[in-house]
Design a protein around this motif. Structure first.
Motif, PDB file in Angstrom:
ATOM      1  N   ALA A  32     -25.333 -21.391 -31.052  1.00 24.54           N
ATOM      2  CA  ALA A  32     -25.039 -20.280 -32.215  1.00 24.54           C
ATOM      3  C   ALA A  32     -24.489 -20.491 -32.971  1.00 24.54           C
ATOM      4  N   ILE A  33     -23.507 -21.020 -33.027  1.00 22.67           N
ATOM      5  CA  ILE A  33     -22.551 -21.889 -33.940  1.00 22.67           C
ATOM      6  C   ILE A  33     -23.628 -23.124 -34.602  1.00 22.67           C
ATOM      7  N   MET A  34     -23.898 -23.508 -34.267  1.00 22.43           N
ATOM      8  CA  MET A  34     -24.582 -24.511 -34.310  1.00 22.43           C
ATOM      9  C   MET A  34     -26.038 -24.372 -35.738  1.00 22.43           C
ATOM     10  N   SER A  35     -26.315 -23.376 -34.809  1.00 23.97           N
ATOM     11  CA  SER A  35     -27.230 -22.052 -35.973  1.00 23.97           C
ATOM     12  C   SER A  35     -26.526 -21.494 -37.055  1.00 23.97           C
ATOM     13  N   GLY A  36     -25.216 -21.332 -36.906  1.00 27.25           N
ATOM     14  CA  GLY A  36     -24.396 -20.527 -38.565  1.00 27.25           C
ATOM     15  C   GLY A  36     -24.583 -19.385 -37.799  1.00 27.25           C
ATOM     16  N   ARG A  37     -24.366 -19.482 -36.483  1.00 28.19           N
ATOM     17  CA  ARG A  37     -24.273 -17.539 -36.079  1.00 28.19           C
ATOM     18  C   ARG A  37     -22.829 -17.405 -35.333  1.00 28.19           C
ATOM     19  N   SER A  38     -22.263 -16.546 -34.982  1.00 24.14           N
ATOM     20  CA  SER A  38     -21.088 -16.713 -33.999  1.00 24.14           C
ATOM     21  C   SER A  38     -21.911 -16.319 -32.985  1.00 24.14           C
ATOM     22  N   PRO A  39     -20.891 -16.645 -31.247  1.00 21.87           N
ATOM     23  CA  PRO A  39     -21.708 -16.568 -29.865  1.00 21.87           C
ATOM     24  C   PRO A  39     -21.905 -15.216 -29.541  1.00 21.87           C
ATOM     25  N   GLU A  40     -21.403 -13.872 -30.208  1.00 16.68           N
ATOM     26  CA  GLU A  40     -21.502 -12.474 -29.880  1.00 16.68           C
ATOM     27  C   GLU A  40     -23.018 -12.314 -30.806  1.00 16.68           C
ATOM     28  N   GLU A  41     -23.850 -13.053 -30.820  1.00 14.89           N
ATOM     29  CA  GLU A  41     -25.272 -12.793 -32.241  1.00 14.89           C
ATOM     30  C   GLU A  41     -26.177 -13.147 -31.239  1.00 14.89           C
ATOM     31  N   VAL A  42     -25.888 -14.023 -30.524  1.00 14.34           N
ATOM     32  CA  VAL A  42     -26.862 -14.794 -28.655  1.00 14.34           C
ATOM     33  C   VAL A  42     -26.647 -14.084 -28.157  1.00 14.34           C
ATOM     34  N   ARG A  43     -27.646 -13.410 -27.199  1.00 13.31           N
ATOM     35  CA  ARG A  43     -28.311 -12.220 -26.064  1.00 13.31           C
ATOM     36  C   ARG A  43     -28.610 -13.199 -24.726  1.00 13.31           C
ATOM     37  N   LEU A  44     -27.710 -13.113 -24.192  1.00 13.17           N
ATOM     38  CA  LEU A  44     -28.061 -14.076 -22.873  1.00 13.17           C
ATOM     39  C   LEU A  44     -29.128 -12.993 -21.322  1.00 13.17           C
ATOM     40  N   MET A  45     -30.120 -12.979 -21.335  1.00 16.02           N
ATOM     41  CA  MET A  45     -30.801 -12.724 -20.417  1.00 16.02           C
ATOM     42  C   MET A  45     -30.732 -13.277 -19.502  1.00 16.02           C
ATOM     43  N   ALA A  46     -30.520 -12.866 -18.439  1.00 15.73           N
ATOM     44  CA  ALA A  46     -30.719 -13.230 -16.607  1.00 15.73           C
ATOM     45  C   ALA A  46     -31.800 -12.657 -16.187  1.00 15.73           C
ATOM     46  N   VAL A  47     -32.868 -13.618 -15.988  1.00 14.72           N
ATOM     47  CA  VAL A  47     -34.390 -13.242 -14.982  1.00 14.72           C
ATOM     48  C   VAL A  47     -33.814 -13.329 -13.576  1.00 14.72           C
ATOM     49  N   THR A  48     -34.335 -12.178 -13.429  1.00 12.16           N
ATOM     50  CA  THR A  48     -34.099 -12.187 -11.677  1.00 12.16           C
ATOM     51  C   THR A  48     -35.735 -11.611 -11.257  1.00 12.16           C
ATOM     52  N   LYS A  49     -36.864 -12.252 -11.852  1.00  7.95           N
ATOM     53  CA  LYS A  49     -37.464 -12.071 -10.454  1.00  7.95           C
ATOM     54  C   LYS A  49     -37.553 -12.891  -9.365  1.00  7.95           C
ATOM     55  N   THR A  50     -37.469 -11.664  -8.543  1.00  7.53           N
ATOM     56  CA  THR A  50     -37.825 -12.557  -6.685  1.00  7.53           C
ATOM     57  C   THR A  50     -35.687 -13.419  -6.522  1.00  7.53           C
ATOM     58  N   VAL A  51     -35.373 -12.926  -7.711  1.00 11.65           N
ATOM     59  CA  VAL A  51     -34.064 -13.285  -7.101  1.00 11.65           C
ATOM     60  C   VAL A  51     -33.574 -11.818  -6.338  1.00 11.65           C
ATOM     61  N   ASP A  52     -33.249 -12.156  -5.055  1.00 12.13           N
ATOM     62  CA  ASP A  52     -32.040 -10.752  -4.392  1.00 12.13           C
ATOM     63  C   ASP A  52     -31.204 -10.427  -5.062  1.00 12.13           C
ATOM     64  N   ALA A  53     -31.423  -8.865  -4.853  1.00 14.83           N
ATOM     65  CA  ALA A  53     -30.340  -8.129  -5.269  1.00 14.83           C
ATOM     66  C   ALA A  53     -29.064  -8.385  -5.592  1.00 14.83           C
ATOM     67  N   TYR A  54     -28.867  -9.163  -3.868  1.00  5.38           N
ATOM     68  CA  TYR A  54     -27.209  -8.710  -3.892  1.00  5.38           C
ATOM     69  C   TYR A  54     -26.720 -10.461  -4.662  1.00  5.38           C
ATOM     70  N   PHE A  55     -27.791 -11.444  -5.213  1.00  2.00           N
ATOM     71  CA  PHE A  55     -27.307 -12.259  -6.207  1.00  2.00           C
ATOM     72  C   PHE A  55     -27.193 -11.648  -7.309  1.00  2.00           C
ATOM     73  N   VAL A  56     -27.826 -10.583  -7.569  1.00  2.00           N
ATOM     74  CA  VAL A  56     -29.053 -10.715  -9.114  1.00  2.00           C
ATOM     75  C   VAL A  56     -26.999  -9.256  -9.070  1.00  2.00           C
ATOM     76  N   ASN A  57     -26.461  -8.664  -8.524  1.00  2.00           N
ATOM     77  CA  ASN A  57     -24.994  -7.658  -8.421  1.00  2.00           C
ATOM     78  C   ASN A  57     -24.602  -9.196  -8.562  1.00  2.00           C
ATOM     79  N   HIS A  58     -24.009 -10.185  -8.243  1.00  2.00           N
ATOM     80  CA  HIS A  58     -23.475 -10.946  -7.905  1.00  2.00           C
ATOM     81  C   HIS A  58     -23.336 -11.856  -9.611  1.00  2.00           C
ATOM     82  N   ALA A  59     -24.654 -11.846  -9.776  1.00  2.00           N
ATOM     83  CA  ALA A  59     -24.637 -12.068 -11.779  1.00  2.00           C
ATOM     84  C   ALA A  59     -23.814 -10.884 -12.681  1.00  2.00           C
TER      85      ALA A  59
END
Ligand SMILES: *Cc1c(COP(=O)(O)O)cnc(C)c1O
Length: 245
Positions: A32-59
């Motif tokens: 984000a910084i390298m592209s001239g933005r602040s870290p808050e301007e880029v969102r990270l989505m965790a893709v959870t298909k096939t991942v057990d709810a237990y581990f999704v909750n951990h994330a």
């Protein structure tokens, strides 16, 4: 060798998820910084298909605030087990028109709107439920037969047509580029998406916000950010390889 107990397996996997998350969050912030933005301007989505709810909750407990799922059936099954308070769940997989009714109240946004027909059904079901659904238009940037998505060239007109429908709000664009041999090549697809994003934004259409440019997955989230993505969808780099049953 002794078999691992479930508790041991879970503990190990949670530790690895935490490590992966921290590493990826750092890389996302740096890009984000390298592209001239602040870290808050880029969102990270965790893709959870096939991942057990237990581990999704951990994330989720480790600070992930946005998760992406692909399949309607899996969302309906898993969602009651997830600690989603203050978090967002978005659909990123292909959505069949006849499943919109089941999902409309279960997700915070639909990233994978790939036809006027689907948009019409979302509009209809959203109005029935008295809500406004946030949507992204999925663009088939590589013009691949194997992928869904609206064509790049028609995207502007389709955006205008879909934006006129009640009960939905176009928040941006989503894309999955073709598998590329080189980073230069994949970056050229991301750059074209960013151009379309900026062009549509510039039209200032009613009901179109163009806040979100969703592109980049485990293999290419850094180049995606460098070319303007402000939401990256990362699955296997966080949770490990997916096991489909
Ligand atoms: C599965 C999936 C992802 C995550 O893929 P990874 O390579 O595991 O990071 C991202 N976006 C979409 C649309 C997906 O279906």
């Amino acid at each position: 060798m002794m078999e691992k107990t479930l508790a041991e397996y879970r503990e190990e996997k949670c530790r690895s998820i935490t490590e992966n998350l921290h590493r990826i969050q750092d890389e996302v912030a740096e890009a984000a910084i390298m592209s001239g933005r602040s870290p808050e301007e880029v969102r990270l989505m965790a893709v959870t298909k096939t991942v057990d709810a237990y581990f999704v909750n951990h994330a989720l407990s480790e600070g992930v605030d946005l998760i992406g799922e692909n399949y309607v059936q899996e969302i309906l099954q898993k969602r009651p087990e997830l600690n989603l308070e203050g978090k967002e769940l978005q659909l990123i997989g292909h959505l069949q028109t006849n499943k919109v009714r089941q999902i409309i109240t279960q997700v915070d946004a639909i990233q994978s709107v790939d036809s006027v027909k689907l948009a019409k059904e979302i509009s209809k079901q959203a109005q029935k439920n008295n809500l406004t659904m946030k949507i992204l238009l999925e663009v088939n940037i590589g013009e691949e037969d194997s992928k869904s998505g609206i064509p790049y060239d028609g995207a502007m007109d389709l955006a205008a047509e879909i934006a006129s429908m009640e009960g939905l709000q176009i928040e941006g664009l989503m894309a999955i580029p073709p598998i590329c041999e080189t980073e230069t090549e994949v970056r050229s697809y991301f750059a074209r998406m960013n151009k379309l994003f900026i062009d549509i934004k510039g039209k200032k259409l009613d009901n179109v916000s163009m806040n979100t440019l969703s592109m980049g997955m485990s293999a290419d989230y850094v180049p995606a950010i460098l070319e303007g993505a402000n939401l990256v969808r990362v699955g296997s780099s966080i949770f490990g390889a997916r096991i489909y049953n």
